[in-house]
Design an enzyme around this catalytic site. Structure first.
Site, PDB file in Angstrom:
ATOM      1  N   ARG A 115      -4.965  10.968   0.563  1.00 35.15           N
ATOM      2  CA  ARG A 115      -6.239  10.299   0.236  1.00 35.15           C
ATOM      3  C   ARG A 115      -7.076  11.080  -0.762  1.00 35.15           C
ATOM      4  NH1 ARG A 115      -4.803   5.390   1.857  1.00 35.15           N
ATOM      5  NH2 ARG A 115      -4.182   5.373   4.043  1.00 35.15           N
ATOM      6  N   ASP A 172       4.018  -2.823  -4.101  1.00 34.71           N
ATOM      7  CA  ASP A 172       3.253  -2.769  -2.865  1.00 34.71           C
ATOM      8  C   ASP A 172       2.054  -3.703  -2.967  1.00 34.71           C
ATOM      9  OD1 ASP A 172       2.887  -1.943  -0.269  1.00 34.71           O
ATOM     10  OD2 ASP A 172       1.805  -0.128  -0.793  1.00 34.71           O
ATOM     11  N   GLN A 202      -5.385  10.631  -4.162  1.00 35.80           N
ATOM     12  CA  GLN A 202      -5.597   9.237  -4.548  1.00 35.80           C
ATOM     13  C   GLN A 202      -7.044   8.984  -4.987  1.00 35.80           C
ATOM     14  OE1 GLN A 202      -4.564   6.643  -1.280  1.00 35.80           O
ATOM     15  NE2 GLN A 202      -5.118   4.764  -2.342  1.00 35.80           N
ATOM     16  N   LYS A 228       0.594   8.499  -3.828  1.00 35.26           N
ATOM     17  CA  LYS A 228       1.578   7.701  -3.091  1.00 35.26           C
ATOM     18  C   LYS A 228       3.019   8.108  -3.400  1.00 35.26           C
ATOM     19  CE  LYS A 228      -1.296   4.265  -1.646  1.00 35.26           C
ATOM     20  NZ  LYS A 228      -1.434   3.816  -0.243  1.00 35.26           N
ATOM     21  N   ASP A 281       3.847   3.839   4.068  1.00 34.01           N
ATOM     22  CA  ASP A 281       3.351   4.141   2.722  1.00 34.01           C
ATOM     23  C   ASP A 281       2.483   5.395   2.803  1.00 34.01           C
ATOM     24  OD1 ASP A 281       2.512   3.951   0.082  1.00 34.01           O
ATOM     25  OD2 ASP A 281       0.938   2.499   0.533  1.00 34.01           O
ATOM     26  N   GLU A 333       0.505   4.810   6.371  1.00 32.02           N
ATOM     27  CA  GLU A 333       0.080   3.408   6.369  1.00 32.02           C
ATOM     28  C   GLU A 333       1.205   2.585   6.986  1.00 32.02           C
ATOM     29  OE1 GLU A 333      -1.090   2.189   2.397  1.00 32.02           O
ATOM     30  OE2 GLU A 333      -3.093   3.038   2.666  1.00 32.02           O
ATOM     31  N   GLU A 349      -8.802   4.603   8.225  1.00 36.08           N
ATOM     32  CA  GLU A 349      -9.597   3.569   8.887  1.00 36.08           C
ATOM     33  C   GLU A 349     -10.050   4.019  10.272  1.00 36.08           C
ATOM     34  OE1 GLU A 349      -7.892  -0.495   8.498  1.00 36.08           O
ATOM     35  OE2 GLU A 349      -6.366   0.486   7.298  1.00 36.08           O
ATOM     36  N   THR A 377       7.748   7.464   0.304  1.00 36.35           N
ATOM     37  CA  THR A 377       7.614   6.211   1.045  1.00 36.35           C
ATOM     38  C   THR A 377       8.838   6.157   1.944  1.00 36.35           C
ATOM     39  OG1 THR A 377       6.577   5.176  -0.879  1.00 36.35           O
ATOM     40  CG2 THR A 377       7.438   3.694   0.835  1.00 36.35           C
ATOM     41  N   HIS A 421      -7.551  -4.537   6.520  1.00 36.36           N
ATOM     42  CA  HIS A 421      -7.408  -3.233   5.858  1.00 36.36           C
ATOM     43  C   HIS A 421      -8.286  -3.167   4.612  1.00 36.36           C
ATOM     44  CE1 HIS A 421      -5.587   0.350   4.100  1.00 36.36           C
ATOM     45  NE2 HIS A 421      -5.225  -0.349   3.047  1.00 36.36           N
ATOM     46  N   GLU A 467       3.216  -0.536   7.318  1.00 32.31           N
ATOM     47  CA  GLU A 467       3.514  -1.718   6.501  1.00 32.31           C
ATOM     48  C   GLU A 467       4.860  -2.292   6.920  1.00 32.31           C
ATOM     49  OE1 GLU A 467       3.127  -1.385   2.297  1.00 32.31           O
ATOM     50  OE2 GLU A 467       1.414  -0.010   2.376  1.00 32.31           O
TER      51      GLU A 467
END
Lengths: 438, 438
Positions: free
Chosen positions: A248, A138, A251, A264, A244, A210, A384, A268, A145, A212
């Site tokens: 949080r 990844d 992580q 993560k 993804d 996320e 975000e 996925t 971002h 992607e």
């Protein structure tokens, strides 16, 4: 880069009428590949190509002798449960099969009856991850971002010094990659303790998506060899949507100093249809850098990459909550962005990945990283949008989200469109959050 | 944890006389597994078991009908080119085959003639990576290594707050894992620039080894399920030596914020022989924590893990330079350490890895991280020994090393020994540094 050819002609129409609709993702100019079978059966998964709302069963079509020469060899490889062997064949074989399918699916084709007999409605199909993914990498290619995330942790220094020189990436987890439709189980894990306390443990309370794209590798390279920037695109088979999923809180506590891991690796998800690089040929965009930014080092630079290095792919994220579902409300769009705003091109990812001699294998998957754009409304993850949960989002139906709740579905969609080209779409990847296991 | 049984009896001798030598690694109490073929042939790779300086060819032995029942089923699976299917069978099947081999290879066995006919001398063999490794995870379980490395970057705060709570790990690269004997090509890459300059680019000048062990996963878990601490060891098939080759200059520039990538992915090498967890049963050691350190969270705690959580495996690193080779000097030992000094046990790695529901698959590889010990002489990488190159090492023949030079071979060895048990050895992983490609 595959050249424009007769398969890209925007005037082509298919005898599969749904492929000719204005908003059709799977036009005759697209012809994406997946691994499918009839839902509710024990049929083997096999390769298929989407056309409108139908699937060309490549195993059936190959068995019926519809293809010849290199196209037949390609169809034979693509008829297997995983597309790795087909991906390994390279652009010549891919193009031969694509051309044969384009000709066979066109209005007036003499092969209409034979191909018609192989069609399976997409409504009757289920999908597998389309390749045995040896390694999943990844990247972190959106500077928007990286800036949004970096500013949460380092307000005065959001972009680290290496970012503008290196396509930053890390090894992801292959085993937990799944296809659109499966539930994503909220993970358990450790979270950062209050000062002097033991860490928390339990279901993640900051579950996020996320947006992607994923690039499937075609032919690989031997260990010790590199793939030059001019050769790089010949090693990319095609592109899928990729979510993804990220916890949080897990992580944030675990990631120093060696990077993302359990935050993560619980899931996925990808869209089932791989849109080939050849289908994307009409949608190139130039690679540019802001004036004050450094130019890439020589090994990441080529004229071709500068002129047409990016892909103009329009991307969207939608949420469909349990309440919206009960109300009959359609999914609400959370953001939109475009792959062409990435800081590094797909070719640069391939070349950088192999500059140390690391071997890529057919079917490996490269994630682009979260594709946020420069503007408001283009933030491609909740962390975000809500500024790490500090500015919760109010949905149109009054629901409030800092992060995802059980029952929330996230839908990623993408398509390419411009004047003078037929639309090429990605379908979607849609997964719903399931409660944590105790 | 596999119990002690008749296969561990230290008084057992084999009719393969070399297995009975004092310093033999491959005693009849060991019986490790590899994937091998006769060197210089196109024979298929197949499973083999080491005994002394010989290999029992499991395909030949199975074909000869030497095994019966579960042992025969196990031998059938273990005779394939990759051992994944055998690993997936679990401890019962492994034990059955081990017991059959122990009985057949003992002095006085009625099966001596039949087994003798299947033997291939190790001198005539070459090896493959013994499983198709779906995912490779590298941990960071030596607090001594973490302290040594951390103090180079953060002298006042070498151990980050999460270290004593979480078995820190990251996803590694599967594709570039190779077996003992292959050359390791010095990688090219970007390195940190001087202030205001562009990054450097070229062959790594800070190439290093890391002494680790690798744990091969046996039966896996379904996505979303966890493996409890009490079940964890049943999911470990066995252990190899692992060299986590590292380009410190590439790593140092690229690794923020997402962790190691190209500084590692150019090569990871392992020893060919997998020593099973059952063979290691006589060499357990307690899991302890310094008095002031926190106890692990509940999901990482069990009485069994505390009493016998660690493995007492003695480890050594040797260097053999081009000059030493020309002088006829034997390899020089650089360090020695013991796996029992790790901060986290093998079981804790498995349980932590799956606590978020991440699925492990048979044949996955878990690296322990660099196994440095607490004392001088126990630093398991050059970056520690030379304090990041600031205190170069002078070898006995006068050569000086900050990091590795082309032509240097690194040899990792390991073995278990204690009173009342037969020696169990790992053989070695030996690889030589080849010059960078231009």
């Amino acid at each position: 880069m595959p050249p424009l050819n007769e398969t890209h002609d925007p005037n082509l129409k298919s005898w599969v009428a749904t492929a000719n609709a204005d908003a059709a993702d799977f036009t005759i100019q697209n012809l994406p590949f997946a691994s499918f079978r009839r839902v509710g059966t024990n049929e083997p998964f096999r390769g298929g190509v989407a056309i409108g709302d139908q699937i060309v069963d490549l195993a059936a079509a190959h068995a019926a002798g519809i293809f010849s020469g290199l196209a037949a060899d390609a169809a034979d490889a693509a008829a297997k449960p995983a597309l790795n062997d087909f991906m390994a064949m390279g652009a010549g074989a891919w193009a031969a099969l694509r051309l044969a399918l384009s000709r066979g699916l066109r209005e007036g084709s003499a092969q209409q009856d034979a191909l018609q007999a192989t069609l399976v409605p997409q409504d009757d199909a289920e999908y597998a991850v389309p390749a045995q993914i040896g390694d999943y990498t990844d990247f972190y290619t959106s500077i928007h971002h990286a800036t949004n995330i970096g500013s949460l942790f380092r307000p005065n220094n959001p972009i680290l010094p290496n970012y503008k020189w290196i396509p930053i990436g890390y090894h992801g987890r292959s085993s937990s990659i799944r296809i659109s439709g499966v539930d994503v189980i909220r993970p358990n894990g450790q979270t950062r303790p209050a000062e002097g306390q033991a860490p928390g443990f339990g279901p993640s309370r900051r579950l996020d998506y996320e947006l992607e794209l994923g690039l499937f590798v075609g032919p690989g390279n031997a260990l010790g060899d590199t793939i030059s920037i001019d050769e790089a695109e010949a090693h990319i088979f095609g592109v899928v949507l990729l979510n993804d999923w990220s916890a949080r809180d897990i992580q944030g506590w675990e990631y120093q100093p060696l990077g993302p891991f359990l935050g993560k690796s619980f899931s996925t998800t990808i869209s089932p249809w791989i849109v080939t690089l050849e289908a994307l040929a009409p949608f190139r965009a130039p690679f540019t850098r802001p004036e004050d930014d450094p130019q890439p080092l020589a090994y990441l630079t080529s004229q071709d990459n500068h002129d047409r290095g990016h892909l103009d792919i329009q991307l969207e994220v939608f949420i469909l909550t349990q309440k919206q579902r009960q109300e009959g409300t359609p999914p609400q769009r959370l953001s939109h962005s475009n792959y062409k705003d990435a800081y590094w091109t797909a070719a640069q990812l391939v070349t950088h990945h192999t500059v140390n001699g690391c071997d890529l294998r057919p079917g490996d998957l490269l994630g682009t990283g979260t594709l946020s754009g420069p503007d408001e409304g283009q933030q491609a993850a909740l962390i975000e949008i809500t500024r790490s949960g500090r500015q919760p989002l109010t949905l149109d139906n009054g629901e409030v989200r800092s992060f995802l709740e059980d029952g929330d579905a996230i839908i990623l969609r993408g398509h390419c469109a411009r004047d003078g080209a037929a639309r090429v779409g990605f379908g979607e990847v849609k997964n719903t959050v399931a409660p944590a296991k105790s």
